[in-house]
Design a protein around this motif. Structure first.
Motif: not given
Lengths: 240, 240
Positions: A64, A68, A78-83
């Motif tokens: 990841v 990113s 944005k960078t991933p923030t969920d799950s």
């Protein structure tokens, strides 16, 4: 290393195994037995996937992080923030990326084939690939996977209680085969005159249609398309 | 100008109308009556979509031509060659681009939102959007659209012949609502902490769940998420 939660007979899991083999992507396979309800345990639903299905791919934080960095260097997203797979709070810092849990076979196909010839970047070709992938999940897969499960895995092919629902699905399944045969009568591949993830997605359940009670003898174009896929370098069968 | 083959009560068609309104995309709407079988006529199956479903978007050749020029200037992908709306032979020349017929509501969402904030370019966010879109078509939509059709449009809610299949779908539909409620308990939006096409796709059938016989009173997070979407600039209701 990627981890794949996998069930051998599942066509949806097979899509991922086939893609990974074609692209030489390594993963750790963890077998879960759908027939024994191992995707419906409290542990699986809470920690792996609330939808209780396989395949599931765990994408580790270093993978990841790498993505990113590529992304951040070229766009403003944005960078991933969920799950994430951790219960700690979300954090936008790439230094604190967490591993990602990815479900849905066709979402996994698009993610891992991005940037390869299996998922061309031309927007119209991508749109047509998407069209086949969604069509597969709504109009094709349910008429093959359930029948195959009932007939081959549960041995309910002659059970009167299953008769109506088997018949109902078979009518729709043959409609789907006709749509594919008509298309493959005009083109060698589903999209862009070349082998793509659309072909992988549709191959998974079509190639074992006979286990779901279908006869594909009257679909010569589908039969030759299946053979073309089986001749691809890196091809692996479902029971590999 | 784009043409949308549309059926007012369809949630899948509504996804496209809502996206187009939010993005201020103009189109000509051609109404087809699904209840009267107008998507199953020989003309529709042969000339519009062999799958016999709406929505269908016809993307004219000048739109395709523009996209291909953008694409060709930055990548080596071929121009589209499949599924044109003309019966003439395929041709790779951008000067002879033909109009494109695009089906599958979620494929239409990804195509037209590409390059907008509704479909972020970050690969992990895209993967999570894909995950929700495929989940919607397999685990959500079938448990809402069919029930709504049987109960509200065909008035079969009390018909004993429909009882078993209504019950079976409702169990799965409530499972889907629970998955959404759990997620929206942690996040305001389905992906990336912002409004995306994943929210549009899930909104379409969730917001009229009561017409499919569901009560959403015990899903407070879903209810507030529905209200947030309805406050978006450019929002239009399903009966607009």
């Amino acid at each position: 290393m990627l981890t794949l939660y996998d069930y051998g007979p599942s066509g949806n899991c097979y899509k991922v195994r086939l893609l990974f083999s074609l692209l030489r992507i390594q993963c750790i396979r963890i077998d879960v037995n759908v027939k024994k309800g191992e995707t419906r345990t409290e542990h699986f639903l809470k920690n792996i996937s609330p939808n209780g299905r396989v395949p599931v791919v765990i994408i580790p934080s270093d993978y990841v992080h790498k993505l990113s960095n590529v992304e951040n260097s070229s766009t403003t997203s944005k960078t991933p923030t969920d799950s994430t797979s951790s219960s700690s709070s979300n954090n936008n810092s790439t230094n604190e990326q967490q591993s990602i849990i990815l479900t849905e076979s066709n979402a996994i196909l698009t993610f891992f084939s991005d940037g390869t010839p299996l998922y061309p970047s031309n927007p119209i070709e991508r749109a047509k690939i998407m069209q086949w992938l969604f069509w597969e999940q709504f109009s094709h897969e349910p008429n093959f996977s359930s029948l195959r499960f009932w007939i081959t895995l549960l041995d309910k092919g002659d059970d009167p209680q299953y008769l109506d629902k088997i018949n109902e699905r078979q009518i729709k399944g043959y409609e789907a085969l006709n749509v594919m045969e008509d298309h493959l009568n005009k083109e060698d591949w589903l999209v862009a005159n070349r082998f793509t993830i659309a072909d992988i997605a549709l191959y998974a359940y079509t190639h074992c249609a006979e286990e779901a009670g279908y006869s594909i003898d009257s679909f010569p174009k589908i039969k030759s398309w299946l053979r073309r896929i089986e001749n691809m370098p890196g091809y692996v069968p479902i029971d590999d």
